[in-house]
Design a protein around this motif. Sequence first.
Motif, PDB file in Angstrom:
ATOM      1  N   ALA A  10       0.103  -0.669  -0.087  1.00 35.13           N
ATOM      2  CA  ALA A  10       0.529  -0.116  -0.498  1.00 35.13           C
ATOM      3  C   ALA A  10       0.830   1.300   0.161  1.00 35.13           C
ATOM      4  N   GLY A  11       0.094   2.184   0.204  1.00 39.28           N
ATOM      5  CA  GLY A  11       1.213   3.549  -0.155  1.00 39.28           C
ATOM      6  C   GLY A  11       1.815   3.449   0.575  1.00 39.28           C
ATOM      7  N   GLY A  12       3.459   4.139   0.639  1.00 39.60           N
ATOM      8  CA  GLY A  12       3.983   4.364   1.635  1.00 39.60           C
ATOM      9  C   GLY A  12       5.288   3.040   1.602  1.00 39.60           C
ATOM     10  N   GLY A  94      -7.205   7.911  -7.754  1.00 40.87           N
ATOM     11  CA  GLY A  94      -5.778   9.086  -8.278  1.00 40.87           C
ATOM     12  C   GLY A  94      -5.324   8.551  -7.174  1.00 40.87           C
ATOM     13  N   ASP A  95      -5.183   8.262  -6.106  1.00 38.82           N
ATOM     14  CA  ASP A  95      -4.452   8.087  -4.891  1.00 38.82           C
ATOM     15  C   ASP A  95      -3.518   7.682  -5.090  1.00 38.82           C
ATOM     16  N   VAL A  96      -2.107   9.279  -4.309  1.00 40.85           N
ATOM     17  CA  VAL A  96      -0.914   9.226  -4.802  1.00 40.85           C
ATOM     18  C   VAL A  96       0.177   7.716  -4.892  1.00 40.85           C
ATOM     19  N   ASP A  97      -0.614   6.614  -4.219  1.00 40.23           N
ATOM     20  CA  ASP A  97       0.474   5.758  -4.001  1.00 40.23           C
ATOM     21  C   ASP A  97      -0.226   5.055  -5.863  1.00 40.23           C
ATOM     22  N   HIS A  98      -0.834   5.766  -6.104  1.00 40.21           N
ATOM     23  CA  HIS A  98      -1.030   5.322  -7.826  1.00 40.21           C
ATOM     24  C   HIS A  98      -1.171   6.178  -9.471  1.00 40.21           C
ATOM     25  N   PRO A 166      -9.371  10.107  -3.881  1.00 42.45           N
ATOM     26  CA  PRO A 166      -8.527  10.089  -3.147  1.00 42.45           C
ATOM     27  C   PRO A 166      -8.477  11.324  -1.743  1.00 42.45           C
ATOM     28  N   LEU A 167      -6.994  10.652  -0.742  1.00 43.97           N
ATOM     29  CA  LEU A 167      -6.698  10.804   0.002  1.00 43.97           C
ATOM     30  C   LEU A 167      -7.284  12.376   0.118  1.00 43.97           C
ATOM     31  N   TRP A 168      -6.263  12.662  -1.366  1.00 42.92           N
ATOM     32  CA  TRP A 168      -5.543  14.640  -1.224  1.00 42.92           C
ATOM     33  C   TRP A 168      -6.756  14.849  -1.899  1.00 42.92           C
ATOM     34  N   ARG A 242     -11.952   3.630   7.728  1.00 40.18           N
ATOM     35  CA  ARG A 242     -12.188   4.719   7.354  1.00 40.18           C
ATOM     36  C   ARG A 242     -10.976   5.171   6.044  1.00 40.18           C
ATOM     37  N   MET A 243     -10.066   4.418   5.439  1.00 40.06           N
ATOM     38  CA  MET A 243      -9.307   4.614   4.526  1.00 40.06           C
ATOM     39  C   MET A 243     -10.191   4.422   3.292  1.00 40.06           C
ATOM     40  N   GLY A 244     -10.781   3.678   3.106  1.00 36.97           N
ATOM     41  CA  GLY A 244     -11.945   2.947   2.437  1.00 36.97           C
ATOM     42  C   GLY A 244     -11.304   1.585   1.710  1.00 36.97           C
ATOM     43  N   HIS A 245     -10.314   0.688   2.703  1.00 39.23           N
ATOM     44  CA  HIS A 245      -9.810  -0.830   3.074  1.00 39.23           C
ATOM     45  C   HIS A 245     -10.628  -1.502   3.723  1.00 39.23           C
ATOM     46  N   LEU A 246     -11.389  -2.309   3.040  1.00 39.31           N
ATOM     47  CA  LEU A 246     -11.688  -3.428   4.180  1.00 39.31           C
ATOM     48  C   LEU A 246     -10.932  -4.452   4.475  1.00 39.31           C
ATOM     49  N   THR A 269      -2.854  -7.769  -1.535  1.00 38.07           N
ATOM     50  CA  THR A 269      -1.395  -7.293  -2.655  1.00 38.07           C
ATOM     51  C   THR A 269      -2.194  -5.751  -1.880  1.00 38.07           C
ATOM     52  N   HIS A 270      -1.688  -4.705  -2.396  1.00 40.65           N
ATOM     53  CA  HIS A 270      -1.880  -3.203  -1.763  1.00 40.65           C
ATOM     54  C   HIS A 270      -1.471  -3.739  -0.322  1.00 40.65           C
ATOM     55  N   ILE A 271      -0.534  -4.378   0.283  1.00 37.03           N
ATOM     56  CA  ILE A 271      -0.824  -4.491   2.090  1.00 37.03           C
ATOM     57  C   ILE A 271      -0.062  -3.974   2.398  1.00 37.03           C
TER      58      ILE A 271
HETATM   59  C1  MLT Z   1      -4.673   4.826  -0.300  1.00 34.70           C
HETATM   60  O1  MLT Z   1      -4.736   3.647  -0.338  1.00 34.70           O
HETATM   61  O2  MLT Z   1      -6.005   4.864   0.582  1.00 34.70           O
HETATM   62  C2  MLT Z   1      -4.007   6.155  -0.320  1.00 34.70           C
HETATM   63  O3  MLT Z   1      -3.176   5.284  -0.596  1.00 34.70           O
HETATM   64  C3  MLT Z   1      -3.758   6.735   0.979  1.00 34.70           C
HETATM   65  C4  MLT Z   1      -2.357   7.872   0.600  1.00 34.70           C
HETATM   66  O4  MLT Z   1      -2.622   8.462  -0.406  1.00 34.70           O
HETATM   67  O5  MLT Z   1      -1.384   7.268   0.840  1.00 34.70           O
END
Ligand code: MLT
Length: 320
Positions: A10-12, A94-98, A166-168, A242-246, A269-271
């Motif tokens: 996942a992001g980070g 549209g998240d930053v990690d994507h 997206p978070l942003w 809250r982050m939109g992930h089950l 994936t996206h762990i």
């Molecule tokens: C997410 O999957 O929740 C986002 O990638 C969070 C983020 O933008 O860091």
Amino acid sequence: MQAILIGSAAGGGVPQWNCRCRICSLARAGDPRVSPRSQSSLAVSADGDRWVLLNASPDIREQIAATPELQAGPPPRAAALRGSPIAAVVLTNGDVDHVAGLLSLREREPFALYGSAETLRAVSANSVFDVLAHDVVTRTVCALGEAFEPIAGLIIELFPVPGKVPLWLEDESLQIGAVGESTVGASIRANGRHIVYIPGAAAVTEDILARCEGADLLLFDGTCWFDDDMIAAGVGAKTSRRMGHLPIAGVDGSIAALDQVAVGRKVFTHINNTNPVLIEGSDERRAAERAGWDIGHDGMRFAFAPQAEARPVALEETPG
Ligand code: MLT
Ligand code: MN
Ligand code: ZN
């Protein structure tokens, strides 16, 4: 059809630059139980020659460097000195990690960018992405539920999944779990084979179940084990939902929700770096494996013979 999971975090990523949680610390120390992982992206190809990326992560430069199939290759490969096997990038949100990796694909190399109207609007509203010159990188809005062919022989259909903006782009109008254009899954077909890629989803709907049924491979959102992973690890206040992930575990988690669906292989994936499934041999990893899931790792390869075989064959798999 071939697929390469070029980024499974996942992001980070793992380890995350500013994190000293148990898992990031193990990864940083080189503990063999926790492989480092780069941020979420999948490469797919019908012929092994031209590739489509599902999302462009901030780690794309290292991901290409680690993946010979995606490299420009030596001069004899093509007549021109510049060129890339990457023909298209398809965005699932549209998240930053994507999307941040798009900025690394800016050397006037032609490719086609696809996404939902909302995601491409978010990209277009940010002029830093104009480094992808409009006369070189085409942008095509994908109507959800309508198939398109980014490269010959590879058919993709985007479909809505519960998610969020997206978070942003979060503001007071935030709706978590809304089904719309913010977060989509991708159905990828070639040579009679079928991959479903859902790196982010706030819930499993009847529509998701129907779309997964009979697929050769499902790659699904494995961000968190329990809803409160990040709180329990002491690194944040947000729950997975809250982050939109089950989350994966529990009676209402993704393992339970996807238990009855008939797919050849299920891979998380996206762990997130706080998820204990990242530790080989952990109770959580074993529970996921017992439930029929593999834990995705960078460089995980899948090859599917045209139609004949019922299950995907993993090539060159290294322990993740
Ligand atoms: C997410 O999957 O929740 C986002 O990638 C969070 C983020 O933008 O860091
Ligand atoms: Mn993400
Ligand atoms: Zn961490």
